[in-house]
Design an enzyme around this catalytic site. Structure first.
Site, PDB file in Angstrom:
ATOM      1  N   THR A  86      40.837  25.265  10.562  1.00 58.65           N
ATOM      2  CA  THR A  86      41.695  24.471  10.064  1.00 58.65           C
ATOM      3  C   THR A  86      42.483  23.565  11.201  1.00 58.65           C
ATOM      4  O   THR A  86      42.441  22.434  11.310  1.00 58.65           O
ATOM      5  CB  THR A  86      42.481  24.925   9.085  1.00 58.65           C
ATOM      6  N   LYS A 105      39.829  25.490  -6.866  1.00 59.99           N
ATOM      7  CA  LYS A 105      40.815  26.368  -6.311  1.00 59.99           C
ATOM      8  C   LYS A 105      41.391  27.451  -7.234  1.00 59.99           C
ATOM      9  O   LYS A 105      40.855  27.275  -8.385  1.00 59.99           O
ATOM     10  CB  LYS A 105      42.100  25.443  -6.035  1.00 59.99           C
ATOM     11  N   LYS A 156      34.309  23.907  -4.377  1.00 57.27           N
ATOM     12  CA  LYS A 156      34.714  24.943  -3.268  1.00 57.27           C
ATOM     13  C   LYS A 156      36.029  24.623  -3.115  1.00 57.27           C
ATOM     14  O   LYS A 156      36.792  23.640  -3.215  1.00 57.27           O
ATOM     15  CB  LYS A 156      33.769  23.995  -2.162  1.00 57.27           C
ATOM     16  N   SER A 168      33.652  26.264   6.312  1.00 60.36           N
ATOM     17  CA  SER A 168      33.209  27.242   5.225  1.00 60.36           C
ATOM     18  C   SER A 168      31.869  26.569   4.767  1.00 60.36           C
ATOM     19  O   SER A 168      30.899  27.481   4.538  1.00 60.36           O
ATOM     20  CB  SER A 168      33.992  26.823   3.952  1.00 60.36           C
ATOM     21  N   LYS A 217      38.828  16.235  -0.313  1.00 62.14           N
ATOM     22  CA  LYS A 217      38.757  16.549   1.024  1.00 62.14           C
ATOM     23  C   LYS A 217      37.334  16.613   1.476  1.00 62.14           C
ATOM     24  O   LYS A 217      37.022  16.158   2.384  1.00 62.14           O
ATOM     25  CB  LYS A 217      39.555  17.804   1.107  1.00 62.14           C
TER      26      LYS A 217
HETATM   27  N1  GLU Z   1      41.771  26.819   1.808  1.00 58.84           N
HETATM   28  C1  GLU Z   1      41.353  26.012   2.592  1.00 58.84           C
HETATM   29  C2  GLU Z   1      41.721  24.441   1.961  1.00 58.84           C
HETATM   30  O1  GLU Z   1      42.664  24.255   1.148  1.00 58.84           O
HETATM   31  C3  GLU Z   1      39.814  26.170   2.758  1.00 58.84           C
HETATM   32  C4  GLU Z   1      39.049  25.983   1.684  1.00 58.84           C
HETATM   33  C5  GLU Z   1      37.473  26.239   1.956  1.00 58.84           C
HETATM   34  O2  GLU Z   1      37.257  26.708   2.994  1.00 58.84           O
HETATM   35  O3  GLU Z   1      36.966  26.468   0.751  1.00 58.84           O
HETATM   36  O4  GLU Z   1      41.168  23.498   2.471  1.00 58.84           O
END
Ligand code: GLU
Length: 423
Positions: free
Chosen positions: A186, A102, A66, A357, A90
């Site tokens: 966020t 990513k 993810k 998400s 995370k």
């Molecule tokens: N780009 C965001 C992060 O760095 C969200 C990632 C997501 O929702 O999968 O946490």
């Protein structure tokens, strides 16, 4: 210095204080899969341009990969690997059953027309489609990508799959199967965590001065949320520069102005600057300069490597809230520790985005959509539990919050790893 070296240093700092399984640490020290694609696009002026894209799948012990997709001129494989590893940690720190991935494309999306951007997004998805999917790897927004781009991804992937497969991506618009509260998640997650810490140390918002570096997706929303609680926002910047006013800034007005002008700097040049309080003494500052101004809380909501060995000693804030990924380097961390500055680390502070998400994935899979209130309650609950675990580990191991967050994450992955067998 490569960005992923920072991640590796953070992992080894945590492994040192806990009883980490050395095999697991070796596994987490390299991504499981990395993909590089070349995307040919016929531009509107008739030329053919090849864009380079990446998708990295770091680890899936806890669940499907993810993580977001970033559109930026400075994207490279090393950066995407580091960002994918931070996603693994995370998701683990907040206890959601997801791994880390990513993606990114080397592009300045502001230089593309909307139809060029759509073509680029769809072709990138065509190339990575064999390795993504609602139960395999689920992208999301990141720097310079948004809900519209996510809707194109859901549509393109569903076409290829020959069925509705919108769960392949999160951060979609509500009309395309998105979740309520995803846009602000966020920032909201960061504020929940900051509130917990502020309560613990008896911080009074009305007496607390805040600077925010980054005034986009996360920074713009956090400004509003903090202002609503009563914090005094004294500085705001974006990539082009910023403004610092000792008596405070009306950030909602500034946001209105930025929508018209394009940049915070553009707003500092106007005659009728309605976002400043009457008696304000203001200074125009650079995006780097704002970090060193006087304040109590510094919110980092831009890019990685903002506080380094070079400027850490000049930081005056007492608390740093990391809404960006990797904004403080390990070298800077050591200096901040010595100065007694507390950093609420990225993998905890900005985990609200991926948490909602995950809620979006649940809603898509169940074809059942939640109210804003339900999302907010569940997000608060997840962030609060994560804060409590990290803060308990900081006390247990006598370490700072970053090390404690990594320990919390690695312990969770290790639990699964040891139970599923080692190879
Ligand atoms: N780009 C965001 C992060 O760095 C969200 C990632 C997501 O929702 O999968 O946490």
């Amino acid at each position: 210095m490569f960005l992923f070296e920072n991640t590796l240093k953070q992992i080894s700092n945590a492994a040192r204080v806990m009883s980490a399984d050395s095999d697991l640490i070796k596994i987490l020290s390299c991504p499981q899969r990395k993909i590089e694609v070349n995307i040919p696009i016929k531009m509107e002026d008739g030329t053919l341009k090849i864009f380079q894209g990446f998708r990295v799948q770091h680890n899936n012990f806890l669940g499907p990969y993810k993580g977001g997709i970033r559109y930026h001129e400075q994207v490279d494989m090393d950066e995407v690997i580091a960002l994918s590893a931070w996603m693994t940690l995370k998701c683990a720190v907040v206890g959601i059953p997801l791994g880390g991935g990513k993606g990114g494309i080397i592009v300045n999306p502001k230089l593309l027309s909307e139809s060029e951007l759509e073509k680029l997004t769809r072709k990138y998805i065509d190339l990575i489609a064999p390795v993504i999917g609602p139960e395999t790897d689920v992208p999301a927004p990141d720097v310079n990508t948004n809900s519209k781009i996510m809707a194109w991804i859901a549509d393109e992937y569903s076409k290829l799959a020959g069925k509705d497969a919108k769960g392949v991506v999160t951060g979609k618009p509500l009309e395309a199967g998105g979740s309520k509260g995803r846009d602000s998640a966020t920032a909201q997650g960061g504020v929940y965590v900051l509130n917990k810490y502020a309560n613990e140390i008896g911080l009074k918002p009305s007496e607390t001065r805040v600077i925010i570096q980054g005034f986009g997706n996360a920074g713009g929303i956090v400004a509003k949320l903090l202002e609503d609680i009563g914090y005094n926002i004294v500085g705001v910047s974006d990539s082009q520069g910023g403004i610092f006013c000792d008596s405070g800034i009306n950030t909602s007005e500034l946001m209105q102005c930025k929508k018209g002008e394009g940049t915070v700097k553009g707003c500092t040049l106007r005659e009728n600057i309605t976002h400043l309080k009457d008696d304000a003494k203001c200074e125009v500052v650079t995006n780097e300069g704002i970090l060193e101004k006087e304040c109590d809380i510094l919110v980092l909501a831009a890019l990685e490597n903002q506080i380094t060995g070079k400027n850490a000693d000049n930081i005056k804030a007492k608390i740093i809230l990391e809404l960006a990924n990797g904004p403080v380097t390990p070298e800077a961390d050591e200096i901040l520790n010595k100065k007694g500055i507390v950093a609420i680390p990225d993998i905890l502070a900005n985990a609200g985005g991926v948490t909602v998400s995950y809620f979006e994935m649940l809603q898509n899979a169940g074809n059942n959509y939640w109210s804003s209130e339900d999302v907010a309650v569940k997000l608060k609950d997840t962030m609060t539990k994560a804060w409590e675990e990290v803060s308990a580990n900081a006390k247990k191991y006598g370490c700072n919050l970053r090390v404690a967050a990594f320990v919390t994450a690695i312990e969770r992955i290790q639990g699964k790893f040891l139970q599923q067998g080692k190879s």
